[in-house]
Design an enzyme around this catalytic site. Structure first.
Site, PDB file in Angstrom:
ATOM      1  N   SER A 217      33.989  37.290  32.557  1.00 19.57           N
ATOM      2  CA  SER A 217      32.982  36.859  31.583  1.00 19.57           C
ATOM      3  C   SER A 217      33.237  35.458  31.038  1.00 19.57           C
ATOM      4  O   SER A 217      33.136  35.228  29.843  1.00 19.57           O
ATOM      5  CB  SER A 217      32.916  37.873  30.432  1.00 19.57           C
ATOM      6  OG  SER A 217      32.315  39.064  30.848  1.00 19.57           O
TER       7      SER A 217
ATOM      8  N   GLY B 121      28.299  39.435  29.253  1.00 16.61           N
ATOM      9  CA  GLY B 121      28.120  39.999  30.578  1.00 16.61           C
ATOM     10  C   GLY B 121      28.767  41.342  30.817  1.00 16.61           C
ATOM     11  O   GLY B 121      28.430  42.029  31.778  1.00 16.61           O
ATOM     12  N   GLU B 122      29.717  41.754  29.950  1.00 12.31           N
ATOM     13  CA  GLU B 122      30.433  43.004  30.193  1.00 12.31           C
ATOM     14  C   GLU B 122      30.691  43.826  28.930  1.00 12.31           C
ATOM     15  O   GLU B 122      30.601  45.041  28.932  1.00 12.31           O
ATOM     16  CB  GLU B 122      31.798  42.706  30.849  1.00 12.31           C
ATOM     17  CG  GLU B 122      31.719  42.087  32.214  1.00 12.31           C
ATOM     18  CD  GLU B 122      33.096  41.804  32.768  1.00 12.31           C
ATOM     19  OE1 GLU B 122      33.712  42.718  33.345  1.00 12.31           O
ATOM     20  OE2 GLU B 122      33.579  40.662  32.617  1.00 12.31           O
TER      21      GLU B 122
END
Length: 352
Positions: free
Chosen positions: A109, A314-315
């Site tokens: 990320s 993103g995660e």
């Protein structure tokens, strides 16, 4: 997040109805999480090159890999902003190990934060060379110039020269050498050693993202079916370069969390995988996508000549939403999920 969803009122109401004879229960739950943004893990850094073309457009060379998260869009935006160009003036050449420089890759990320700032530095380098040529043509100091729409302007005036003339002058004065800007950014720039994947010690990141997420669920205690009705994500992603892509990332993570919480499972029997393909492994589809709402907490702003502070998106939001769904099920049934995917053990005996 609690205020936006009327969390306390709904939580208490749902809890008071746990013992009611109704087999359809409602629940609300919250999860919070933090996640690092890039890290000092090999290859540790990203580099970028920007080359001006004769017509004033530019090529951006990056090792970043776009896997659907929109990295090429983001990096083109950054370059265009710094160079006074439109996005269509930037041609991105990416992910070619034979021609593009090193990149940390599309993991941990950190692409926007690490690679993005490498691109910003490369653009600043190219801009410096372009403005140096422009100052000679306009006969003013470089600090008196700004770039806009492929032209170099004297600040506060309409006096300008086009990029192509400045580029031609630079090439003439540098024995044919084009304007090429170089930039790089290392995760954890001041750390001598990166984190230990063995014991989780050490410096992990220069930037951390935080979130609070709420899930509302419906539980059928006769069938054991759980359905996520609504999701709210309150998040701090720093300076959002492309808000639409941020929303897309959030939606994807909510979907992933729903899949992990309610459906996804590798079924084994005596060492044999019984669902080895996506025909048998249950994944959420567009039909299972829940109503998702966003609440942005902006903590950073763009400032020229300073690296931007973006934070991962993103995660990390998977974990917060996963916890929120589990807590919502507990709020509905009074029973805490102890495994994933969630299996309701309070199904009425006569409907087993």
């Amino acid at each position: 997040a609690a205020a936006k969803t009327d969390f306390i009122s709904k939580y208490n109401k749902n809890r008071s109805l746990q013992a009611s004879p109704d087999y359809i229960k409602r629940g609300i739950g919250m999860g919070v999480s933090g996640y690092f943004t890039g890290s000092l893990i090999y290859p540790n850094n990203s580099a970028a090159l920007i080359k001006f073309n004769d017509d004033g457009s530019a090529h951006l060379l990056t090792g970043a890999t776009d896997i659907g998260q929109g990295s090429e869009t983001i990096l083109a935006q950054i370059a265009a902003q710094e160079l006074g160009l439109q996005m269509e003036d930037i041609q991105v050449i990416a992910s070619d190990t034979g021609t593009t420089p090193v990149d940390i890759g599309s993991w941990i990320s950190g692409l926007t934060f690490v690679t993005g700032n490498a691109v910003k530095k490369a653009a600043e380098d190219a801009r410096r060379q372009l403005i140096a040529a422009g100052s000679k043509l306009l006969q003013v100091a470089p600090e008196e110039l700004v770039l806009h729409n492929k032209r170099i302007f004297i600040k506060g005036t309409d006096t300008s020269v086009p990029f192509d003339k400045a580029i031609a002058l630079h090439i003439k004065e540098h024995q044919g050498d084009p304007i090429v800007g170089k930039g790089s950014r290392r995760g954890q720039e001041k750390a001598e050693l990166g984190p230990s994947l063995k014991n989780a010690r050490g410096g992990w990141s220069d930037s951390y993202a935080y979130d609070a997420q709420v899930a509302e669920v419906e539980v059928n205690t006769r069938t054991g079916q759980v359905k996520v009705l609504k999701a709210l994500t309150s998040h701090d992603c720093g300076f959002a370069i492309n808000p639409l892509l941020v929303e897309g990332q959030i939606d994807g993570q909510v979907s992933m969390a729903v899949g992990q919480a309610l459906a996804e499972e590798v079924i084994m029997h005596k060492g044999v995988t019984l669902n080895p393909s996506f025909l048998d492994y249950k994944l959420p589809t567009a039909h299972e996508m829940v109503e998702s709402e966003y609440l942005e907490i902006i903590t950073e702003s763009y400032e020229p000549d300073r690296e931007f502070i973006t934070k991962e998106v993103g995660e990390g939001l998977v974990s917060g939403m996963l916890v929120a769904i589990c807590n919502a099920v507990a709020n509905a049934t009074g029973e805490w999920p102890k495994e994933l995917p969630i299996k309701i053990t309070t199904v009425e005996e006569d409907h087993r």
